[in-house]
Motif scaffolding. Structure first.
Motif, mmCIF file in Angstrom:
data_model
loop_
_atom_site.group_PDB
_atom_site.id
_atom_site.type_symbol
_atom_site.label_atom_id
_atom_site.label_comp_id
_atom_site.label_asym_id
_atom_site.label_seq_id
_atom_site.Cartn_x
_atom_site.Cartn_y
_atom_site.Cartn_z
ATOM 1 N N GLU A 1 0.805 -1.221 0.000
ATOM 2 C CA GLU A 1 0.000 0.000 0.000
ATOM 3 C C GLU A 1 0.838 1.271 0.000
ATOM 4 N N GLY A 2 2.074 1.201 0.449
ATOM 5 C CA GLY A 2 2.941 2.371 0.469
ATOM 6 C C GLY A 2 2.434 3.431 1.424
ATOM 7 N N LEU A 3 3.142 4.539 1.463
ATOM 8 C CA LEU A 3 2.785 5.676 2.308
ATOM 9 C C LEU A 3 2.947 6.960 1.515
ATOM 10 N N PHE A 4 2.030 7.903 1.725
ATOM 11 C CA PHE A 4 2.154 9.206 1.086
ATOM 12 C C PHE A 4 3.186 10.010 1.852
ATOM 13 N N ALA A 5 4.222 10.504 1.176
ATOM 14 C CA ALA A 5 5.270 11.285 1.824
ATOM 15 C C ALA A 5 4.992 12.782 1.735
ATOM 16 N N GLY A 6 4.321 13.234 0.676
ATOM 17 C CA GLY A 6 4.033 14.655 0.575
ATOM 18 C C GLY A 6 3.469 15.066 -0.765
ATOM 19 N N TYR A 7 2.988 16.298 -0.771
ATOM 20 C CA TYR A 7 2.448 16.922 -1.975
ATOM 21 C C TYR A 7 3.307 18.122 -2.342
ATOM 22 N N GLU A 8 3.345 18.420 -3.622
ATOM 23 C CA GLU A 8 3.957 19.647 -4.135
ATOM 24 C C GLU A 8 2.976 20.262 -5.119
ATOM 25 N N ASP A 9 3.074 21.544 -5.277
ATOM 26 C CA ASP A 9 2.330 22.255 -6.314
ATOM 27 C C ASP A 9 0.839 21.920 -6.302
ATOM 28 N N VAL A 10 0.218 21.970 -5.132
ATOM 29 C CA VAL A 10 -1.225 21.738 -5.015
ATOM 30 C C VAL A 10 -1.944 22.972 -5.539
ATOM 31 N N ARG A 11 -2.820 22.776 -6.513
ATOM 32 C CA ARG A 11 -3.554 23.891 -7.136
ATOM 33 C C ARG A 11 -5.051 23.603 -7.104
ATOM 34 N N PHE A 12 -5.782 24.426 -6.360
ATOM 35 C CA PHE A 12 -7.240 24.352 -6.337
ATOM 36 C C PHE A 12 -7.736 25.210 -7.494
ATOM 37 N N ARG A 13 -8.313 24.576 -8.499
ATOM 38 C CA ARG A 13 -8.617 25.267 -9.752
ATOM 39 C C ARG A 13 -10.091 25.633 -9.914
ATOM 40 N N ALA A 14 -10.965 24.904 -9.248
ATOM 41 C CA ALA A 14 -12.410 25.169 -9.359
ATOM 42 C C ALA A 14 -13.093 24.535 -8.149
ATOM 43 N N PRO A 15 -14.286 25.013 -7.802
ATOM 44 C CA PRO A 15 -14.961 24.471 -6.617
ATOM 45 C C PRO A 15 -15.495 23.058 -6.834
ATOM 46 N N VAL A 16 -15.539 22.331 -5.727
ATOM 47 C CA VAL A 16 -16.193 21.023 -5.682
ATOM 48 C C VAL A 16 -17.468 21.217 -4.878
ATOM 49 N N ARG A 17 -18.570 20.662 -5.370
ATOM 50 C CA ARG A 17 -19.866 20.820 -4.703
ATOM 51 C C ARG A 17 -20.452 19.456 -4.366
ATOM 52 N N ALA A 18 -21.230 19.433 -3.307
ATOM 53 C CA ALA A 18 -21.986 18.217 -3.002
ATOM 54 C C ALA A 18 -22.847 17.887 -4.219
#
Length: 131
Positions: free
Chosen positions: A53-70
């Motif tokens: 399963e591995g492990l997440f070590a980190g994120y880079e360059d996270v870009r929120f580009r548009a809204p997410v809605r229910a």
């Protein structure tokens, strides 16, 4: 480009966003919800590439580009872009493929003609070393 056959492997998951996950006006959903989906596709990538399963070590360059809605149907994709000894670099993208239409009725929704990219990032996962 790498000679490693794992480079280019792509995993995609789809998930409906329940109304219980809306935290803000206009039925907006927080960005952490999508980052959780990235964790899920990254886990499958690690299973497919390394049998763990591995492990997440980190994120880079996270870009929120548009809204997410229910009421959205999200598609989260991870593509392996680099393979190190124990680390894997992933290109991550989340898209809305279906969206609710509250103006047309409580349960009205549509399939979008073009998916709407809502979040992109680069992620690094690590897997156990070879024994």
């Amino acid at each position: 480009m790498s000679d490693d056959a794992r480079v280019g492997l792509t995993v995609t998951h789809r998930r409906y966003v329940p109304y219980g996950h809306a935290h803000y006006g206009g039925s907006l959903v927080d960005g952490a919800y999508v980052l959780g989906l990235f964790g899920d596709v990254a886990t499958e990538v690690c299973i497919r590439t390394d049998g763990d399963e591995g492990l997440f070590a980190g994120y880079e360059d996270v870009r929120f580009r548009a809204p997410v809605r229910a009421g959205d149907v999200l598609e989260a994709t991870a593509t392996v872009t680099r393979v190190g000894r124990r680390s894997r670099t992933l290109a991550l993208e989340a898209r809305v493929v279906c969206r609710s239409l509250p103006d047309k009725g409580e349960s009205a929704a549509e399939v979008l003609a073009e998916p709407l990219v809502v979040l992109t990032a680069t992620g690094t996962v690590v897997v156990p070393g070879a024994s």
